[in-house]
Scaffold this motif. Structure first.
Motif, PDB file in Angstrom:
ATOM      1  N   ALA A 100       0.693  -1.324  -0.091  1.00  0.00           N
ATOM      2  CA  ALA A 100      -0.249  -0.100  -0.043  1.00  0.00           C
ATOM      3  C   ALA A 100       0.893   1.571  -0.128  1.00  0.00           C
ATOM      4  O   ALA A 100       1.965   1.003   0.434  1.00  0.00           O
ATOM      5  CB  ALA A 100      -0.693  -0.053   1.540  1.00  0.00           C
ATOM      6  N   GLU A 101       0.300   2.103  -0.307  1.00  0.00           N
ATOM      7  CA  GLU A 101       0.522   3.669  -0.908  1.00  0.00           C
ATOM      8  C   GLU A 101       0.085   4.671  -0.394  1.00  0.00           C
ATOM      9  O   GLU A 101      -0.983   4.284  -0.888  1.00  0.00           O
ATOM     10  CB  GLU A 101       1.929   3.857  -2.230  1.00  0.00           C
ATOM     11  CG  GLU A 101       3.580   3.418  -1.797  1.00  0.00           C
ATOM     12  CD  GLU A 101       4.026   3.992  -3.293  1.00  0.00           C
ATOM     13  OE1 GLU A 101       4.808   3.956  -2.971  1.00  0.00           O
ATOM     14  OE2 GLU A 101       3.148   3.334  -3.819  1.00  0.00           O
ATOM     15  N   PHE A 102       0.403   5.508  -0.058  1.00  0.00           N
ATOM     16  CA  PHE A 102      -0.013   7.009   0.578  1.00  0.00           C
ATOM     17  C   PHE A 102       0.780   8.375  -0.153  1.00  0.00           C
ATOM     18  O   PHE A 102       1.543   8.024   0.714  1.00  0.00           O
ATOM     19  CB  PHE A 102      -0.688   6.773   2.308  1.00  0.00           C
ATOM     20  CG  PHE A 102      -0.843   8.086   2.443  1.00  0.00           C
ATOM     21  CD1 PHE A 102      -2.504   8.539   2.027  1.00  0.00           C
ATOM     22  CD2 PHE A 102      -0.876   9.828   2.674  1.00  0.00           C
ATOM     23  CE1 PHE A 102      -3.306   9.459   2.076  1.00  0.00           C
ATOM     24  CE2 PHE A 102      -2.058  10.839   3.362  1.00  0.00           C
ATOM     25  CZ  PHE A 102      -2.641  10.658   2.826  1.00  0.00           C
ATOM     26  N   PHE A 103       0.130   8.983  -0.810  1.00  0.00           N
ATOM     27  CA  PHE A 103       0.661  10.624  -1.297  1.00  0.00           C
ATOM     28  C   PHE A 103      -0.009  11.482  -0.729  1.00  0.00           C
ATOM     29  O   PHE A 103      -1.132  11.360  -0.898  1.00  0.00           O
ATOM     30  CB  PHE A 103       0.979  10.132  -2.324  1.00  0.00           C
ATOM     31  CG  PHE A 103       2.081   9.809  -2.905  1.00  0.00           C
ATOM     32  CD1 PHE A 103       3.555   9.072  -2.911  1.00  0.00           C
ATOM     33  CD2 PHE A 103       1.545   8.000  -3.950  1.00  0.00           C
ATOM     34  CE1 PHE A 103       3.991   8.195  -3.560  1.00  0.00           C
ATOM     35  CE2 PHE A 103       2.006   6.878  -4.119  1.00  0.00           C
ATOM     36  CZ  PHE A 103       3.459   7.397  -3.828  1.00  0.00           C
ATOM     37  N   ASP A 104       0.602  12.088   0.182  1.00  0.00           N
ATOM     38  CA  ASP A 104      -0.002  13.425   0.568  1.00  0.00           C
ATOM     39  C   ASP A 104       0.740  14.650   0.030  1.00  0.00           C
ATOM     40  O   ASP A 104       1.658  14.350   1.356  1.00  0.00           O
ATOM     41  CB  ASP A 104      -0.495  13.864   2.079  1.00  0.00           C
ATOM     42  CG  ASP A 104      -1.406  14.651   2.077  1.00  0.00           C
ATOM     43  OD1 ASP A 104      -1.925  15.692   1.298  1.00  0.00           O
ATOM     44  OD2 ASP A 104      -1.268  15.059   3.375  1.00  0.00           O
ATOM     45  N   PHE A 105       0.424  15.442  -0.886  1.00  0.00           N
ATOM     46  CA  PHE A 105       1.010  17.032  -1.347  1.00  0.00           C
ATOM     47  C   PHE A 105       0.262  17.797  -1.426  1.00  0.00           C
ATOM     48  O   PHE A 105      -0.837  18.381  -1.603  1.00  0.00           O
ATOM     49  CB  PHE A 105       1.347  16.465  -2.637  1.00  0.00           C
ATOM     50  CG  PHE A 105       2.190  15.275  -3.275  1.00  0.00           C
ATOM     51  CD1 PHE A 105       3.610  15.373  -3.005  1.00  0.00           C
ATOM     52  CD2 PHE A 105       1.711  14.807  -4.439  1.00  0.00           C
ATOM     53  CE1 PHE A 105       4.192  14.078  -3.395  1.00  0.00           C
ATOM     54  CE2 PHE A 105       2.052  13.781  -4.808  1.00  0.00           C
ATOM     55  CZ  PHE A 105       3.669  13.304  -4.335  1.00  0.00           C
ATOM     56  N   GLN A 106       1.126  18.545  -0.281  1.00  0.00           N
ATOM     57  CA  GLN A 106       0.261  19.979   0.488  1.00  0.00           C
ATOM     58  C   GLN A 106       1.091  21.071  -0.001  1.00  0.00           C
ATOM     59  O   GLN A 106       2.063  21.412   0.546  1.00  0.00           O
ATOM     60  CB  GLN A 106      -0.320  20.212   1.636  1.00  0.00           C
ATOM     61  CG  GLN A 106      -0.940  18.980   2.499  1.00  0.00           C
ATOM     62  CD  GLN A 106      -1.623  18.734   3.369  1.00  0.00           C
ATOM     63  OE1 GLN A 106      -0.761  20.778   4.405  1.00  0.00           O
ATOM     64  NE2 GLN A 106      -2.282  17.954   4.219  1.00  0.00           N
ATOM     65  N   LYS A 107       0.502  22.127  -1.308  1.00  0.00           N
ATOM     66  CA  LYS A 107       1.565  23.445  -1.615  1.00  0.00           C
ATOM     67  C   LYS A 107       0.074  24.446  -1.181  1.00  0.00           C
ATOM     68  O   LYS A 107      -0.410  24.373  -1.092  1.00  0.00           O
ATOM     69  CB  LYS A 107       1.862  22.963  -2.898  1.00  0.00           C
ATOM     70  CG  LYS A 107       2.472  21.986  -3.377  1.00  0.00           C
ATOM     71  CD  LYS A 107       4.120  22.669  -2.664  1.00  0.00           C
ATOM     72  CE  LYS A 107       5.339  21.271  -2.751  1.00  0.00           C
ATOM     73  NZ  LYS A 107       6.646  21.282  -2.358  1.00  0.00           N
ATOM     74  N   ASP A 108       0.804  25.459  -1.726  1.00  0.00           N
ATOM     75  CA  ASP A 108      -0.218  26.702  -1.174  1.00  0.00           C
ATOM     76  C   ASP A 108      -1.254  26.839  -2.202  1.00  0.00           C
ATOM     77  O   ASP A 108      -2.419  26.560  -1.532  1.00  0.00           O
ATOM     78  CB  ASP A 108       0.725  27.872  -2.089  1.00  0.00           C
ATOM     79  CG  ASP A 108       2.052  28.188  -0.611  1.00  0.00           C
ATOM     80  OD1 ASP A 108       2.163  27.986   0.059  1.00  0.00           O
ATOM     81  OD2 ASP A 108       3.020  29.190  -1.080  1.00  0.00           O
ATOM     82  N   THR A 109      -1.195  26.391  -3.592  1.00  0.00           N
ATOM     83  CA  THR A 109      -2.280  26.089  -4.083  1.00  0.00           C
ATOM     84  C   THR A 109      -3.196  24.825  -4.590  1.00  0.00           C
ATOM     85  O   THR A 109      -3.995  25.222  -5.291  1.00  0.00           O
ATOM     86  CB  THR A 109      -1.649  26.619  -5.575  1.00  0.00           C
ATOM     87  OG1 THR A 109      -0.665  25.351  -5.984  1.00  0.00           O
ATOM     88  CG2 THR A 109      -1.336  28.269  -5.428  1.00  0.00           C
ATOM     89  N   TYR A 110      -3.045  24.038  -4.055  1.00  0.00           N
ATOM     90  CA  TYR A 110      -3.620  22.429  -3.910  1.00  0.00           C
ATOM     91  C   TYR A 110      -2.948  21.841  -2.421  1.00  0.00           C
ATOM     92  O   TYR A 110      -1.991  22.017  -2.547  1.00  0.00           O
ATOM     93  CB  TYR A 110      -2.956  21.791  -4.794  1.00  0.00           C
ATOM     94  CG  TYR A 110      -2.202  21.640  -5.482  1.00  0.00           C
ATOM     95  CD1 TYR A 110      -1.523  20.142  -4.799  1.00  0.00           C
ATOM     96  CD2 TYR A 110      -0.972  22.063  -5.578  1.00  0.00           C
ATOM     97  CE1 TYR A 110      -0.128  19.503  -4.672  1.00  0.00           C
ATOM     98  CE2 TYR A 110       0.435  21.385  -5.912  1.00  0.00           C
ATOM     99  CZ  TYR A 110       0.988  20.389  -5.370  1.00  0.00           C
ATOM    100  OH  TYR A 110       2.409  19.935  -5.918  1.00  0.00           O
ATOM    101  N   ASP A 111      -4.110  20.455  -2.599  1.00  0.00           N
ATOM    102  CA  ASP A 111      -3.757  19.422  -1.986  1.00  0.00           C
ATOM    103  C   ASP A 111      -4.642  17.946  -2.492  1.00  0.00           C
ATOM    104  O   ASP A 111      -5.354  17.902  -3.102  1.00  0.00           O
ATOM    105  CB  ASP A 111      -4.763  19.821  -0.567  1.00  0.00           C
ATOM    106  CG  ASP A 111      -4.329  18.917   0.891  1.00  0.00           C
ATOM    107  OD1 ASP A 111      -3.918  17.674   0.432  1.00  0.00           O
ATOM    108  OD2 ASP A 111      -4.767  18.648   1.556  1.00  0.00           O
ATOM    109  N   TYR A 112      -3.024  17.455  -3.125  1.00  0.00           N
ATOM    110  CA  TYR A 112      -3.962  16.292  -3.542  1.00  0.00           C
ATOM    111  C   TYR A 112      -2.971  14.770  -2.502  1.00  0.00           C
ATOM    112  O   TYR A 112      -2.079  15.355  -2.506  1.00  0.00           O
ATOM    113  CB  TYR A 112      -2.284  16.750  -4.941  1.00  0.00           C
ATOM    114  CG  TYR A 112      -2.699  15.218  -4.927  1.00  0.00           C
ATOM    115  CD1 TYR A 112      -2.914  14.786  -6.796  1.00  0.00           C
ATOM    116  CD2 TYR A 112      -1.246  13.499  -4.839  1.00  0.00           C
ATOM    117  CE1 TYR A 112      -3.171  13.062  -6.690  1.00  0.00           C
ATOM    118  CE2 TYR A 112      -1.782  12.739  -6.062  1.00  0.00           C
ATOM    119  CZ  TYR A 112      -2.317  12.141  -6.441  1.00  0.00           C
ATOM    120  OH  TYR A 112      -2.183  11.460  -6.956  1.00  0.00           O
ATOM    121  N   THR A 113      -3.863  14.230  -2.976  1.00  0.00           N
ATOM    122  CA  THR A 113      -3.992  13.103  -1.584  1.00  0.00           C
ATOM    123  C   THR A 113      -3.948  11.350  -2.932  1.00  0.00           C
ATOM    124  O   THR A 113      -5.554  11.440  -3.469  1.00  0.00           O
ATOM    125  CB  THR A 113      -4.780  13.119  -0.946  1.00  0.00           C
ATOM    126  OG1 THR A 113      -6.115  12.897  -0.943  1.00  0.00           O
ATOM    127  CG2 THR A 113      -4.610  13.557   0.362  1.00  0.00           C
TER     128      THR A 113
END
Lengths: 251, 157
Positions: A100-113
């Motif tokens: 299993a893998e989980f990604f969470d990218f949080q930046k000023d203009t977006y939040d991606y999981t």
């Protein structure tokens, strides 16, 4: 008809791989090197077991990938785990991975999981089946799949229309791909083995509703890449059922 | 040994430099290209536009005001899957045509996409279609939103 379609697709895939990738030359060199090593080993060790008994499994290996937990510790954006089980049949190994893998990218203009599970099933050919320590050098194929969910919230600026805010969710995306792998396992203590598997992932297919263009696929990598490299570093334990080959005593 | 370490450091340096200089040019565009042609023929004609208004927005389309064009680029609203344009034309160059008003409603799909972690999101526009138009006739030449496309819609005027 079905077989013809399958073989036609397989042929197309192999042709694409050969035409578009430079790694094939490296793979062939690698195979040549270990085949040479294998031949040398086989030449000095005699086989005392009837061939009919060779297909009976002699061991089961169970391990886990150390890179997944390492990412979990060192990265705030990525976490995961992966298990591997394999069973030998003569000089071949039937291999199954689950992770299993989980990604969470949080930046000023977006939040991606991206969150999902993945699996691989396939076979390896051990190029040094008579190694006296039971170490492995192999290459093989995997058929792999992943089921994932993705979510992205963010904003996009357009000079004409201003800022647009959005929230998009991919509830159930399925991915399938093929992997060509090479790797090795070395015995380090009793039945403990460590080693790596290098993967070339290709022929990615996606299905399911995609409200959001799929970005990151657990077990594969970037969805926008038609081929993707991967590396796992496994620590495994071997459960031996019986001796596979008899190593002759040196005179 | 020292040589190998130096080569490794240099390689890592260059690889990380490449990552930092990632170009954030996505593939998404919301531009559509219109071409006005004479009804009955395929000859491009010039249309004198007072303005183009967008339904739901009080202001006229800011890029188009009091201009004569045969080809035109418009952008669709990324917050919706349809955009209604209202064309206010005051005349044509060859034949006089005062006070003509036409409506064009376009539909399309908007799919968010993450270009990369560094670059952030963009919208991918696809499946351009028309829901309504009051021009004499209209032809969709290219339904894909691509920067290199010359004409998406041919409007028979």
């Amino acid at each position: 008809m079905l077989n013809l379609t399958f073989y036609s697709k397989l042929k197309q895939t192999l042709r694409y791989i050969i035409d578009n990738t430079r790694w094939l030359k490296l793979l062939l060199i690698w195979i040549a090197l270990i085949a040479n090593h294998s031949g040398t080993t086989q030449a000095i060790i005699s086989d005392s077991i009837p061939k009919s008994k060779m297909i009976t499994p002699t061991m089961f290996m169970f391990g886990f990938d150390m890179l997944g937990p390492a990412y979990t510790v060192i990265s705030e954006q990525r976490s995961g785990w992966e298990l591997e089980a394999s069973l030998d049949v003569h000089k071949y190994f039937v291999v199954f991975n689950y992770g299993a893998e989980f990604f969470d990218f949080q930046k000023d203009t977006y939040d991606y999981t991206s969150d999902g599970i993945y699996w691989r099933i396939g076979a390896d050919i051990n190029m040094i089946p008579r190694d006296e320590f039971g170490s492995l050098m192999y290459f093989g194929l995997r058929y792999s799949g992943s089921t994932l969910t993705e979510k992205m919230t963010g904003k996009v600026f357009d000079k004409q229309w201003g800022t647009t805010y959005f929230t998009s969710l991919n509830g159930n995306v399925n991915a399938r791909w093929i992997e060509i792998v090479v790797g090795m396992r070395a015995k380090i203590w009793k039945e403990l083995f460590v080693g790596y598997t290098l993967r070339l992932k290709t022929s990615l297919r996606l299905s399911g509703d995609q409200e959001l263009e799929t970005y990151r696929i657990p077990g594969y990598g970037l969805a926008s890449e038609s081929t993707f490299w991967g590396l796992n570093y496994y620590i495994s334990w071997r459960f031996k059922f019986r001796e596979k080959y008899t190593v002759p005593q040196k005179e | 040994m020292t040589k190998r370490i130096i080569i490794s450091i240099i390689t890592i340096f260059f690889v990380s430099a490449c990552v930092d200089e990632e170009l954030c040019t996505g593939e998404g565009t919301n531009e559509i290209k219109l071409l006005f042609v004479e009804s009955g023929t395929e000859t491009p004609i010039e249309v004198a536009l007072d303005s183009i208004a967008v339904s739901g927005r009080p202001e006229n389309y800011p890029l188009i005001a009091d201009t004569i064009v045969s080809a035109l680029t418009l952008t669709v609203d990324p917050a919706r899957t349809l955009t209604q344009f209202i064309f206010y034309a005051k005349s044509k160059t060859d034949t006089v045509m005062f006070g003509r008003i036409d409506t064009l409603i376009l539909s399309y799909n908007v799919t968010p996409k993450l270009i990369s972690v560094q670059c952030g999101p963009e919208f991918i526009f696809s499946d351009l279609d028309t829901l309504k138009f009051t021009f004499d006739s209209l032809q969709i030449v290219e339904s894909h939103f691509l920067l290199e496309v010359e004409t998406n819609l041919k409007i028979y005027y």
